[in-house]
Write an enzyme that holds these catalytic residues in place. Structure first.
Site, PDB file in Angstrom:
ATOM      1  N   GLY A 155      45.389  22.942  44.324  1.00 42.10           N
ATOM      2  CA  GLY A 155      44.530  22.940  43.152  1.00 42.10           C
ATOM      3  C   GLY A 155      43.301  22.070  43.191  1.00 42.10           C
ATOM      4  N   GLU A 183      50.118  21.787  48.693  1.00 39.51           N
ATOM      5  CA  GLU A 183      49.799  23.189  49.001  1.00 39.51           C
ATOM      6  C   GLU A 183      48.335  23.506  48.736  1.00 39.51           C
ATOM      7  OE1 GLU A 183      52.242  25.061  46.071  1.00 39.51           O
ATOM      8  OE2 GLU A 183      54.093  24.755  47.166  1.00 39.51           O
ATOM      9  N   PRO A 184      47.422  22.828  49.396  1.00 38.74           N
ATOM     10  CA  PRO A 184      46.011  23.150  49.144  1.00 38.74           C
ATOM     11  C   PRO A 184      45.618  24.477  49.791  1.00 38.74           C
ATOM     12  CG  PRO A 184      46.178  21.477  50.861  1.00 38.74           C
ATOM     13  CD  PRO A 184      47.582  21.776  50.410  1.00 38.74           C
ATOM     14  N   ARG A 233      42.272  26.423  48.425  1.00 40.95           N
ATOM     15  CA  ARG A 233      40.816  26.486  48.255  1.00 40.95           C
ATOM     16  C   ARG A 233      40.089  25.381  49.015  1.00 40.95           C
ATOM     17  NH1 ARG A 233      38.439  28.925  43.789  1.00 40.95           N
ATOM     18  NH2 ARG A 233      40.453  28.858  42.735  1.00 40.95           N
ATOM     19  N   ARG A 271      34.904  37.062  42.909  1.00 44.25           N
ATOM     20  CA  ARG A 271      35.002  35.854  42.061  1.00 44.25           C
ATOM     21  C   ARG A 271      33.960  35.793  40.946  1.00 44.25           C
ATOM     22  NH1 ARG A 271      34.392  31.315  43.522  1.00 44.25           N
ATOM     23  NH2 ARG A 271      36.007  30.421  42.224  1.00 44.25           N
ATOM     24  N   TYR A 276      35.862  35.671  37.498  1.00 46.13           N
ATOM     25  CA  TYR A 276      35.987  34.334  36.885  1.00 46.13           C
ATOM     26  C   TYR A 276      34.644  33.755  36.449  1.00 46.13           C
ATOM     27  CZ  TYR A 276      40.103  34.263  40.090  1.00 46.13           C
ATOM     28  OH  TYR A 276      41.234  34.531  40.802  1.00 46.13           O
ATOM     29  N   CYS A 289      28.828  50.618  41.061  1.00 43.31           N
ATOM     30  CA  CYS A 289      28.443  51.191  39.770  1.00 43.31           C
ATOM     31  C   CYS A 289      29.161  50.511  38.614  1.00 43.31           C
ATOM     32  CB  CYS A 289      28.733  52.684  39.784  1.00 43.31           C
ATOM     33  SG  CYS A 289      27.928  53.475  41.163  1.00 43.31           S
ATOM     34  N   GLU A 290      28.898  49.235  38.427  1.00 45.02           N
ATOM     35  CA  GLU A 290      29.445  48.456  37.312  1.00 45.02           C
ATOM     36  C   GLU A 290      28.419  47.370  37.018  1.00 45.02           C
ATOM     37  OE1 GLU A 290      33.043  47.999  36.302  1.00 45.02           O
ATOM     38  OE2 GLU A 290      34.012  49.247  37.808  1.00 45.02           O
ATOM     39  N   TYR A 311      39.679  32.904  48.493  1.00 46.80           N
ATOM     40  CA  TYR A 311      39.719  33.932  47.448  1.00 46.80           C
ATOM     41  C   TYR A 311      38.510  34.862  47.574  1.00 46.80           C
ATOM     42  CZ  TYR A 311      43.161  30.566  45.967  1.00 46.80           C
ATOM     43  OH  TYR A 311      44.229  29.707  45.960  1.00 46.80           O
TER      44      TYR A 311
HETATM   45  C1  LIG Z   1      47.346  29.314  44.375  1.00 45.40           C
HETATM   46  C2  LIG Z   1      48.387  28.310  44.616  1.00 45.40           C
HETATM   47  C3  LIG Z   1      48.108  27.183  45.407  1.00 45.40           C
HETATM   48  C4  LIG Z   1      46.754  26.891  45.975  1.00 45.40           C
HETATM   49  O1  LIG Z   1      45.800  26.570  45.013  1.00 45.40           O
HETATM   50  P1  LIG Z   1      44.356  26.118  45.484  1.00 45.40           P
HETATM   51  O2  LIG Z   1      43.619  25.919  44.232  1.00 45.40           O
HETATM   52  O3  LIG Z   1      43.790  27.199  46.314  1.00 45.40           O
HETATM   53  O4  LIG Z   1      44.510  24.846  46.247  1.00 45.40           O
HETATM   54  C5  LIG Z   1      49.146  26.309  45.664  1.00 45.40           C
HETATM   55  N1  LIG Z   1      50.388  26.518  45.171  1.00 45.40           N
HETATM   56  C6  LIG Z   1      50.687  27.588  44.410  1.00 45.40           C
HETATM   57  C7  LIG Z   1      52.064  27.765  43.909  1.00 45.40           C
HETATM   58  C8  LIG Z   1      49.693  28.508  44.110  1.00 45.40           C
HETATM   59  O5  LIG Z   1      49.992  29.570  43.342  1.00 45.40           O
END
Ligand SMILES: *Cc1c(COP(=O)(O)O)cnc(C)c1O
Length: 421
Positions: free
Chosen positions: A239, A275-276, A278, A314, A318, A346-347, A375
């Site tokens: 995140g 769990e990075p 992005r 994206r 978003y 075409c949007e 993404y």
């Molecule tokens: C999407 C997701 C991530 C990665 O999030 P990033 O913003 O890309 O770092 C990590 N863990 C879980 C469970 C996710 O769904």
């Protein structure tokens, strides 16, 4: 820092001029930098130095086999959210004990796939899912290591579509019910409860929401231990955000994030997983596109480019901002021109940017979308029957196409015609 820089007025990917790659593979295409991928992984790895930890790359951000192999080679584990991602991680040579399985809707087939192939842990998101994992594990005579994803009800202060840690979101179990659900887990056969999981959202630009969540996890760890659970692993999710708009944003650095993790959770002596996605892949990739036409509207100029929302969704999905830069650096002092930058789909939603100041461009000029590595390609489609665009990986002065652009024929031949036609 990334490795897409101007040299003598031309944009380079590491040691290769982007124009050279474009000439060979055609536009549009995605281009990733090996050095940037590796650097970003190491930033996290080093930020957690001194603690027992594993950085599991959230491969939904960019899951090309070559990217996975690049990261696996420097020591990354993988966070997967589907059977397909699990299969990709295994195909890239990642051992099962470095793969974490997240996601709210794991099917029995997916659970069986991961249990048979080896898994570090399932992050469980509900009681029915826990029952399913227990049932499959029992049937296979296996033990499934699990962490339970708790929803700490904190505001991640990010875009609503990528916030996951509020009680109204579909993710995890409410932290207020955690004791009850852990007690249930301990009573089910085939499960080994190893830890706690939390992931509050994506593109977070402040540490505060993480810290609020992690403090709740710290407290829960003590409570669950007192209840008799052997909590020994904390999965802290991903995140951490990236500076999509370089001129005016500076999200926290991995090293600052790591220091906060150690401060809030270090005393618990748990193994830490993060769990990075992005932050590892985002600025390690660009999307290169060519101007097809410059079209004068009533009150604005449209830059119509050959990349579209199906290639990079994206902005449409978003309202995301991507810095868009000319591949040929503008002369110093050149007056900027203002464009709406749009694709051919075409949007009306196929708009990448409105009233964006850019160098004066002409048909045939190349532009690069920065921060498109995460993404980007993974969310692309063939809407409007525009074939999936190629992916290219650069390493120093070499590059390789890591996903080919399908021909029209290959695209069409994926369909099959019923006997009655
Ligand atoms: C999407 C997701 C991530 C990665 O999030 P990033 O913003 O890309 O770092 C990590 N863990 C879980 C469970 C996710 O769904």
């Amino acid at each position: 820092m990334d490795h897409f820089l101007y040299r003598d007025g031309a944009l380079y990917a590491e040691d290769l001029p982007v124009t050279e790659i474009a000439a060979e593979v055609g536009t549009p295409f995605y281009c990733y930098s090996t050095a940037t991928l590796e650097r970003h992984f190491r930033l996290f790895d080093e930020a957690l130095e001194g603690t027992d930890h594993l950085v599991c790359y959230a491969m939904k951000a960019a899951s090309n086999q070559a990217i996975l192999k690049t990261l696996a080679a420097v020591g990354a584990g993988m966070d997967v959210v589907s059977g397909g991602e699990y299969a990709r991680a295994k195909a890239a040579g990642v051992p099962g004990d470095k793969i974490v399985f997240s996601g709210v809707g794991k099917t029995e087939d997916e659970i069986e796939l991961a249990l048979s192939g080896g898994i570090r842990q399932f992050n469980v998101e509900s009681e029915p899912e826990m029952a399913a994992i227990s049932a499959v594990a029992t049937r296979l005579g296996a033990t499934a290591p699990i962490a339970i994803r708790v929803n700490p009800d904190v505001d991640a202060k990010t875009h609503a579509k990528i916030a996951t840690g509020k009680s109204e979101n579909k993710f995890g179990i409410p932290i207020s019910r955690a004791r009850e659900v852990y007690a249930l887990a301990a009573s089910l056969p085939g499960l080994d409860v190893v830890g706690i999981d939390v992931h509050i959202g994506s593109q977070l630009t402040q540490l505060e929401p993480f810290e609020l969540a992690y403090n709740k996890v710290a407290e829960l760890t003590e409570t669950l231990r007192a209840d008799g659970h052997n909590i020994r692993r904390l999965d802290l999710g991903g995140g951490l955000g990236i500076p999509y708009e370089r001129s005016n944003s500076a999200p926290p650095l991995p090293v600052e994030y790591g220091a906060m993790v150690k401060k809030t959770l270090g005393h618990l002596e748990c193994e830490i997983e993060i769990e990075p996605g992005r932050l590892i892949a985002g600025n390690a990739g660009i999307m290169v596109s060519k101007v097809i036409y410059v079209k004068s509207g009533e009150d604005r100029e449209f830059l119509i480019i050959d990349g579209a929302m199906n290639d990079l969704i994206r902005p449409a999905m978003y309202e995301a901002h991507h810095d868009i830069v000319p591949v040929q650096e503008p002369e110093p002092g050149q007056e900027p021109a203002r464009y709406d930058i749009v694709g051919p789909v075409c949007e009306s939603g196929d708009t990448f940017a409105k009233a964006r100041d850019l160098a004066t461009l002409e048909a045939g000029d190349l532009v690069a979308f920065r921060s498109a590595g995460a993404y980007g390609a993974v969310m692309s489609s063939e809407y409007n029957s525009r074939p999936l665009i190629p992916e290219v990986l650069v390493k120093g002065d070499q590059f390789a196409v890591i996903r080919q652009r399908p021909t029209y024929e290959e695209m069409i031949n994926r369909d099959s015609i019923p006997a009655w036609l």
